[in-house]
Design an enzyme around this catalytic site. Structure first.
Site, mmCIF file in Angstrom:
data_model
loop_
_atom_site.group_PDB
_atom_site.id
_atom_site.type_symbol
_atom_site.label_atom_id
_atom_site.label_comp_id
_atom_site.label_asym_id
_atom_site.label_seq_id
_atom_site.Cartn_x
_atom_site.Cartn_y
_atom_site.Cartn_z
ATOM 1 N N LYS A 151 56.669 -15.026 31.756
ATOM 2 C CA LYS A 151 57.721 -14.196 31.984
ATOM 3 C C LYS A 151 57.613 -13.001 33.020
ATOM 4 C CE LYS A 151 61.321 -11.322 30.185
ATOM 5 N NZ LYS A 151 61.757 -10.701 29.551
ATOM 6 N N GLY A 193 66.793 -2.405 27.128
ATOM 7 C CA GLY A 193 67.061 -1.068 25.911
ATOM 8 C C GLY A 193 68.157 -0.311 26.603
ATOM 9 N N ALA A 238 67.795 -9.727 28.402
ATOM 10 C CA ALA A 238 68.301 -7.816 28.810
ATOM 11 C C ALA A 238 69.956 -7.155 28.125
ATOM 12 C CB ALA A 238 67.634 -6.950 29.262
ATOM 13 N N GLY A 239 70.175 -6.041 27.545
ATOM 14 C CA GLY A 239 71.051 -5.636 27.341
ATOM 15 C C GLY A 239 71.782 -5.699 26.619
ATOM 16 N N ASN A 288 65.011 -7.781 22.801
ATOM 17 C CA ASN A 288 64.494 -7.352 21.607
ATOM 18 C C ASN A 288 64.912 -6.449 20.858
ATOM 19 O OD1 ASN A 288 61.527 -6.174 20.423
ATOM 20 N ND2 ASN A 288 60.685 -5.706 22.377
ATOM 21 N N THR A 289 65.101 -4.873 21.989
ATOM 22 C CA THR A 289 65.447 -3.702 21.425
ATOM 23 C C THR A 289 66.941 -4.035 20.483
ATOM 24 O OG1 THR A 289 64.862 -2.521 23.545
ATOM 25 C CG2 THR A 289 65.901 -1.014 22.119
#
Lengths: 260, 260, 260, 260
Positions: free
Chosen positions: C101, C162, C188-189, C210-211
């Site tokens: 990635k 994040g 993301a997001g 992830n976050t």
């Protein structure tokens, strides 16, 4: 453009109605209201001296009834009875003034309207000859009941008083506007200029606000912003906006199938 | 209020920039632009006669360079090379005019900017002495690169050209505005007056639009709405809006924990 | 329901891809990833020991390549060169593993992708035989370029890494999805379960996060929530949602004329 | 995870409640309801044969009261009187069944609740020993009145019945949920899976829906999606989501000053 606004048999040109609370002092109040271009100024009878307490500063010395249409309101009332009593007091103080803004709130925390008490108070006030502009939630059935009952204007909230959250539920407001038989003004919730424009673009006859101006960093400048925003929103409504599309070459407007 | 706007060394008072496409005829174009109060008018050199075709109606006869700052743009260009060539032609036609609006698009379907080609064209044009206002996507890194390169203004989209979807990503625009070293104007996406106000409330230096006015039911009235909306949004930005709260008595502003 | 997902020639059943950063410890990492049901686990080569530092705890002892497809990523790289170097290192450490990635970020403050460097790195990596899944902004033109170049998947952001702001621009994503020639995963997001569902309802092939899991109050429970949300969103997409209407008896879906 | 849900003294494990209207046939109804995992199934007594018309197909042969808690509802009632009468009929048909879902609608066009009639009917039904789950608008004061009156659950709308617009006013719902003394279930408005997740993430005890499943292209698959979405949203609520930030490195969550 002549675009007068008829309310309770009178003609107005400004579609921005303003309150008088929360300003630093009476000078700022007067300056902000002048900058707003408002013709109708609403006054909380329970919190503002308009003659009840002789010898103290009287708001009407600054916001003259000769210049402005004074709209007494029942802010701070939590029952139909209190609200009715407050309107009667206002009528006395203002030489048989009949136009009032009724609001009956549900609690001090949220300031959300208490609709059963609002309906009760509206009924009584109309019987007593008042011209009732009524603050209400964004319930289309309640709005219709209040219009049928004889209120001269219904004034649904955009969002909670003092929240600044803007027009949270444009769908309910659109239904109320589609069905309306009396002028519909959006009262409460406006936080900044674009919120006022959105309200007018939905087709509202006008917007009433107080905190958005008084609690801005620079109230007089915000009053001017709101004047322009209300006019902008009104003109945009009359000018009929372009359709919303995913991209310019799309053959049909966005149909809301997949989007908020 | 004196709130002048400095761009490429010149001072402007109107923060609304307008295009000239899609109008019914030149009269409507002229009337709408007059109503908008715009001082800067952008012209698609590839689609509009500003002298390339002698003997045909010339837009500059209606939108006079004496009254307006003419901003030639590269609409219809899909490569850096085409865009550069178009700017050179504009400079010739407009007596060594250096201020241009660069746009290099990715395809005819979406009209989304082609950023690699945009960056390439900007670099060349700046070397050739042009003052480049650059249409771009809402990528904060691209916006910074373009400013560092020497563009006199960056012009991120609110949403796609001709979509009327308004300001879709206020977060990216806020980051671009926080970091900006040159004026940031929102270009494309505005559909109605409140969209223009939102753009200005975010802190943009100005807004550029065309379809929202030209494709409205009543373009001249919409132009007037947009003039007021841009002013309203600008004043609201300067006036510093009230905080957004769940309700008036909440002790802190909404923190976005649970809400969109 | 058989609804396999083909990526770089391999078949996967889970459409939720997860990262390994920000957990309290390796036990929590392993438990959360197990609860997520993910088959593909992405690892930041620059921050995680997958063998570079012999003698220290190795993530692969906990997240076994026998059980999971390990997807090395270039988080923390700010140039094409760094990213390429990081991928080469990963290939070495992971026995000629080719699936990576790619992410090249613009700055440490926003973590927004640097698209020019991303394009450059993708080109190099593809030439060197890597199978490149590429993190990118929501630019439809960039997404197309990356697919044409030979990336095996494009992974536009929903919002900033994040940020937890969810899917900010569904319009751009819809255009990317309409045009896609390779799998599109939203990377993301995502902040909470409904964001993941929204991503899948738009038609994404998968979601990477992830976050949202690691920074939740209870990461393992949130991992379970995300597993269900991704499945729910996928099934809702396949099940074809009902139209959005102003009210049930409306004859046509909402056309977005007056609404956001 | 044990996360039982207590309603009217009974314990339930599924937080998704479903209706039975608008399906192609009884087989599809039964399959979709099974796929939804619902334990409580609501039945419109005025539209569905649950024994009133002997000799005709009886829904209870397909949706067995042995397996499901049958929740008779008053859909199609436009006055308190009709609603009360309908509940009495249901009690008779269902062997002294006391749990009912009260809805009194304002008109056939919008299906918005008629709150004055709803309050009246609730009062009567509670006096007669019914356990009243009450469909209502998103008015926090009304919700409180209904709970104080003795309703066993309040069920505010996300948006209008059959609209598919999702959770339009999360602010009002949040206030209702903060103040709630009885379970709050979101009833009406859900259009797709993410809407159900949003409702649960706000902290609702459950969600009731019908059209979103029955009017989907593939109702049985959508029922499965909704089951997962409700579980996902519930788990995400319990797992406590990450904060929303403008970007990851921001020192504080978004404060909503400038954003919707």
């Amino acid at each position: 453009m002549s675009d007068a606004f008829l309310l309770a048999g009178r003609t107005f040109h400004s579609r921005l109605l303003v309150g008088t609370g929360k300003y630093k002092d009476m000078t700022e109040t007067a300056e902000a209201i002048a900058a707003s271009g408002a013709e109708i100024v609403t006054v909380a009878v329970r919190r503002t001296n308009i003659g009840q307490t002789p010898g103290e500063p009287n708001l009407l010395d600054v916001i003259s009834p000769d210049r402005y249409t004074i709209l007494p309101n029942t802010a701070g009332c939590y029952s139909a009875e209190e609200a009715v009593r407050t309107c009667r007091l206002a009528r006395e103080l203002l030489d048989d003034h009949k136009l009032v803004k009724l609001e009956v709130l549900g609690d001090q925390k949220t300031l959300y309207p208490n609709m059963p008490e609002t309906l009760k108070a509206a009924e009584t006030l109309i019987k007593e000859g008042f011209e009732v502009m009524v603050y209400c939630n964004d319930d289309p059935i309640a709005a219709r009941l209040l219009a049928e009952m004889g209120c001269v204007a219904v004034m649904p909230l955009g969002s909670l008083i003092g929240s600044g959250l803007g027009i949270v539920n444009p769908y309910n407001l659109r239904i109320i506007l589609e069905e309306a038989t009396v002028p519909v003004l959006i009262d409460a919730g406006v936080g900044t200029a674009s919120d006022a424009a959105v309200a007018m673009e939905l087709g509202a006859a006008g917007v009433l606000m107080n905190t958005a101006i008084a609690a801005a960093g620079k109230p007089v400048l915000m009053a001017s912003a709101m004047k322009k925003a209300v006019e902008a929103g009104r003109e945009a409504f009359l000018a009929e906006r372009m359709p919303r599309k995913l991209y310019a070459s799309a053959s049909s407007p966005l149909d809301g199938m997949a989007f908020r």
